[in-house]
Design a protein around this motif. Structure first.
Motif, PDB file in Angstrom:
ATOM      1  N   ALA A 106       0.518  -1.056  -0.180  1.00 27.30           N
ATOM      2  CA  ALA A 106       0.442   0.204   0.028  1.00 27.30           C
ATOM      3  C   ALA A 106       1.055   1.222   0.119  1.00 27.30           C
ATOM      4  CB  ALA A 106      -0.555  -0.207   0.996  1.00 27.30           C
ATOM      5  N   GLU A 110       0.906   4.322  -2.996  1.00 22.79           N
ATOM      6  CA  GLU A 110       0.617   5.330  -2.551  1.00 22.79           C
ATOM      7  C   GLU A 110       1.580   6.103  -2.833  1.00 22.79           C
ATOM      8  OE1 GLU A 110       0.326   5.874   1.621  1.00 22.79           O
ATOM      9  OE2 GLU A 110      -1.480   4.238   2.073  1.00 22.79           O
ATOM     10  N   HIS A 138      -6.949  -1.497   2.704  1.00 24.50           N
ATOM     11  CA  HIS A 138      -6.527  -0.977   3.401  1.00 24.50           C
ATOM     12  C   HIS A 138      -6.220   0.848   2.129  1.00 24.50           C
ATOM     13  CE1 HIS A 138      -4.473  -2.550   6.454  1.00 24.50           C
ATOM     14  NE2 HIS A 138      -3.680  -3.526   5.586  1.00 24.50           N
ATOM     15  N   LEU A 139      -6.014   0.167   0.671  1.00 21.03           N
ATOM     16  CA  LEU A 139      -6.258   1.217  -0.144  1.00 21.03           C
ATOM     17  C   LEU A 139      -7.634   2.184  -0.679  1.00 21.03           C
ATOM     18  CD1 LEU A 139      -3.871  -0.292  -2.651  1.00 21.03           C
ATOM     19  CD2 LEU A 139      -2.902   1.866  -1.096  1.00 21.03           C
TER      20      LEU A 139
END
Length: 252
Positions: A106, A110, A138-139
């Motif tokens: 993740a 990002e 998570h994203l």
């Protein structure tokens, strides 16, 4: 479209694994390692997208020891453009679990902002099959797991299920996709591409420098081989088979 693909270094699928003397893990000494087969399928799918002019760049990411750079080089030889290596001394077959891997990936997502993230549906060492789903969570982006086909134009994915296949749609990109066996057949890297891969860039950074807690909260107590199966028996006729199944096996 930019594609990020995950590649994991695992014990080669053809190797018969041995339990270490302390029974805490699988013995990795002098064992042939290679790219996880499902990750090979993910790489192949990304390369095909580039060949179809749908992807402009493919970034291969691997998490593991120094030797994991060899796995990235394999991905580069297959057609990826550059690599990212998150180095760690933690064993990726037990200490670095799927949630830790998902959190590390993740962070990379990002930073790189890819349009599609393609992973293998599972690794053949842990067989968890949940890293892709955890990464999507998570994203906070869509996920399409166990993909047998991916159609980016129609925004649909044919998924493998226990009872057959189903077609689902994803609303938009970025999204996470995990590759199943039917998605494609990975190519072999040619010698010229292997030589070219040596010149492609691999960015290396320490996994623990990304500010991610890598403790899974699980401890392996013991690793052991399954007990040997008892030898089968021969029966003289069908009546004898039925009698065994009914009175001894209790399945009739």
């Amino acid at each position: 479209m930019r594609v990020l693909v995950g590649v994991k270094r695992v014990v080669d699928y053809a190797v018969k694994v041995r339990v270490a003397a302390d029974k805490k893990a699988v013995d990795l000494a002098n064992v042939k390692m290679s790219m996880n087969p499902f990750c090979e399928i993910a790489v192949e799918e990304a390369v095909r997208l580039k060949e179809a002019k749908k992807a402009t760049e493919i970034i291969a990411v691997s998490i593991g020891p120094k030797a994991a750079a060899e796995t990235i080089r394999t991905a580069l030889a297959m057609g990826c453009d550059r690599g990212i290596h998150l180095t760690t001394d933690a064993r990726t077959d037990q200490e670095l679990g799927p949630n830790s891997v998902a959190k590390l990936l993740a962070k990379v997502v990002e930073e790189e902002s890819p349009d599609a993230i393609i992973l293998g549906k599972q690794s053949i060492d842990g067989d968890f099959g949940c890293t892709g789903a955890m990464l999507a969570e998570h994203l906070k982006i869509p996920q399409c797991t166990f993909a047998a086909t991916i159609d980016f134009d129609a925004k649909t994915v044919e998924r493998e299920t226990d009872t057959g296949t189903e077609v689902v749609s994803f609303p938009s990109l970025p999204a996470v996709f995990t590759a199943d066996l039917r998605l494609n057949e990975p190519r072999y890297a040619t010698l010229p591409n292997i030589m070219k891969a040596k010149k492609k860039k691999i960015d290396t950074k320490a996994a623990d420098s990304l500010g991610v807690e890598l403790n899974e909260g699980n401890t392996v107590l013991e690793v052991f081989e399954p007990p040997p199966r008892e030898a089968g028996i021969f029966v003289d006729d069908v009546d004898g088979l039925v009698d065994k199944l009914k009175n001894e096996a209790g399945v009739l």
